[in-house]
Design an enzyme around this catalytic site. Structure first.
Site, PDB file in Angstrom:
ATOM      1  N   ASP A 160       0.844  -1.195   0.000  1.00  0.00           N
ATOM      2  CA  ASP A 160       0.000   0.000   0.000  1.00  0.00           C
ATOM      3  C   ASP A 160       0.879   1.246   0.000  1.00  0.00           C
ATOM      4  O   ASP A 160       1.849   1.340   0.767  1.00  0.00           O
ATOM      5  CB  ASP A 160      -0.901   0.003   1.241  1.00  0.00           C
ATOM      6  CG  ASP A 160      -1.908   1.132   1.217  1.00  0.00           C
ATOM      7  OD1 ASP A 160      -2.971   0.956   0.592  1.00  0.00           O
ATOM      8  OD2 ASP A 160      -1.629   2.187   1.827  1.00  0.00           O
ATOM      9  N   GLU A 211      -4.471   2.345  -4.656  1.00  0.00           N
ATOM     10  CA  GLU A 211      -3.038   2.521  -4.434  1.00  0.00           C
ATOM     11  C   GLU A 211      -2.380   1.251  -3.917  1.00  0.00           C
ATOM     12  O   GLU A 211      -1.259   1.292  -3.400  1.00  0.00           O
ATOM     13  CB  GLU A 211      -2.796   3.673  -3.439  1.00  0.00           C
ATOM     14  CG  GLU A 211      -3.219   3.393  -2.011  1.00  0.00           C
ATOM     15  CD  GLU A 211      -4.692   3.729  -1.731  1.00  0.00           C
ATOM     16  OE1 GLU A 211      -5.026   3.941  -0.559  1.00  0.00           O
ATOM     17  OE2 GLU A 211      -5.490   3.791  -2.693  1.00  0.00           O
TER      18      GLU A 211
END
Length: 435
Positions: free
Chosen positions: A277, A321
């Site tokens: 992440d 993301e």
């Protein structure tokens, strides 16, 4: 380079399909295709055409020599000459043609075939003109059987069939008219039979060539259409498993690969799942804009692919993301080491992130790792374990890797860079300089 070649191939196929459609819908009696299509026709049919010519010549020579016997009945005074010409002149010529047709261009090959058949037909024509006696008119049967063989059995291309037929018709009709031993009425009937037979054979020659050419066009069209459909399906399959923003695989591909990795693990080949992440990415987008955010994700994807190069690992954009990695491992520490190398590569890249709510000024990632050495009993369970490890990494300060309770950032402290540039939607992400 490969994309350019693929595009060129697709363009050539499209042009060829257009040419085929125009040819199939034309009302012209002309047999030859447009130059490009004619060249393709020659390339695709050359081997079969050469093979057919050679086999037919061999068959023709067998029958040709059987008709030596007929010469002793129709023109006994010229029988030995007839045999000599067939054996010592035509046989070497036929063998030469068999050898030559595979070593010349298409037009030359067809010319050789036509001239060769003219030579073969010329022998009975010569015997007919030189012969005398009450049965000499029967020689015409041998002549027009040669024409039928050339026009229908071989068959010659239509132009050469007309060439051979025209010369033969003139030579035989002239002989029937000028030879005094042939009664005019008999000569008229023989001439009519020959002209009719030649006409019918030419019609057959035209139809055979036209049908062969049309069948070729239809088959080529279907082949090219099938090829384009397969290419389109391949492209769609690639697009359906590729993330359009970063160019790496997407979550659909991840699901497929995860299943394959899990099946392999059941046979003893263990693997790791890594979930990655980008830290504080929403704050990044809020500050720099979505254009810069997209550029940032592309940079991270490039670094991930570079780190995985040569390792056999599968990398993908998991969503938003988040990224994911699947890789076969010999032990859990190997997967942890890979994750740390990637985490460091992102930190050391020093991509500016001036809107974090911590003391770092660059883009970083948090990574959760789980391996099939653990207690997960399903592939989904393994992904959940990696997700829990990622949650731990983010909850304990970000810019770190967590795996089975093991957490770290390589040197015991956060990797730091001092950002010295600003993001721009129209520019690639700047590199922060080390402090």
């Amino acid at each position: 380079m490969k994309s350019a070649l693929d595009a060129s191939s697709v363009g050539e196929d499209v042009r060829m399909l257009d040419a085929i459609d125009r040819q199939l819908h034309t009302q012209s009696l002309k047999l030859a295709f447009a130059p490009d299509l004619e060249a393709r026709f020659e390339d695709d049919t050359r081997a079969k055409r050469i093979r057919d010519i050679r086999r037919t010549i061999i068959l023709g020579m067998v029958v040709f020599h059987i008709y030596n016997i007929a010469g002793f009945v129709t023109t006994p005074d010229l029988a030995l000459l007839n045999v000599g010409l067939r054996v010592f002149a035509m046989t070497p010529l036929a063998l030469l043609i068999i050898w030559a047709v595979g070593r010349v261009s298409g037009p030359v090959r067809e010319a050789i075939g036509g001239i060769g058949m003219l030579a073969a037909t010329g022998i009975p024509i010569l015997i007919f003109w030189m012969g005398t006696g009450p049965l000499v008119s029967l020689t015409t049967a041998t002549i027009w059987l040669s024409v039928l063989f050339a026009n229908i059995t071989l068959p010659l291309r239509f132009f050469w069939a007309c060439f051979l037929s025209g010369i033969t018709a003139v030579a035989v009709v002239a002989g029937l008219c000028l030879k005094p031993e042939i009664v005019p009425s008999v000569g008229g009937v023989l001439g009519l039979d020959m002209m009719t037979g030649i006409l019918f054979s030419l019609v057959a020659t035209y139809r055979i060539e036209a049908a062969n050419r049309r069948d070729y066009l239809v088959n080529l069209r279907e082949t090219l259409r099938a090829k384009r459909l397969a290419e389109d399906n391949t492209t769609l399959a690639h697009l359906s498993t590729t993330d359009s923003l970063t160019g790496i695989a997407n979550r659909r591909a991840f699901a497929r690969e995860l299943s394959e990795f899990w099946e392999a693990s059941l046979a003893g080949r263990h693997f790791a799942v890594m979930l990655i992440d980008v830290d504080h990415f929403k704050l990044f987008n809020d500050h720099y804009g979505h254009g810069a955010g997209d550029t940032c994700l592309r940079e991270v994807a490039t670094l991930l692919a570079k780190t995985a190069a040569g390792s056999g690992a599968f990398v993908c954009r998991y969503g938003g993301e988040e990224f994911a990695v699947l890789m076969h491992t010999k032990d859990p520490d190997e997967a942890y080491g890979f994750a740390e190398r990637f985490r460091r590569s992102v930190a050391e890249k020093g991509l500016l992130h001036g809107n974090r709510n911590d003391d770092l000024g660059f883009v970083s990632v948090s990574i959760g790792v789980a391996t099939s050495y653990g207690v997960a009993v399903t592939a989904g369970g393994l992904v959940e374990a990696a997700d829990m490890a990622l949650y731990e990494a983010k909850g304990t300060g970000r810019n770190r890797t967590c795996h089975n309770g093991k957490a770290g950032n390589g040197d015991g402290g956060p990797t730091r860079r001092v950002a010295a540039a600003h993001w721009s939607v129209n520019q690639k992400p700047p590199i922060a300089k080390a402090g």
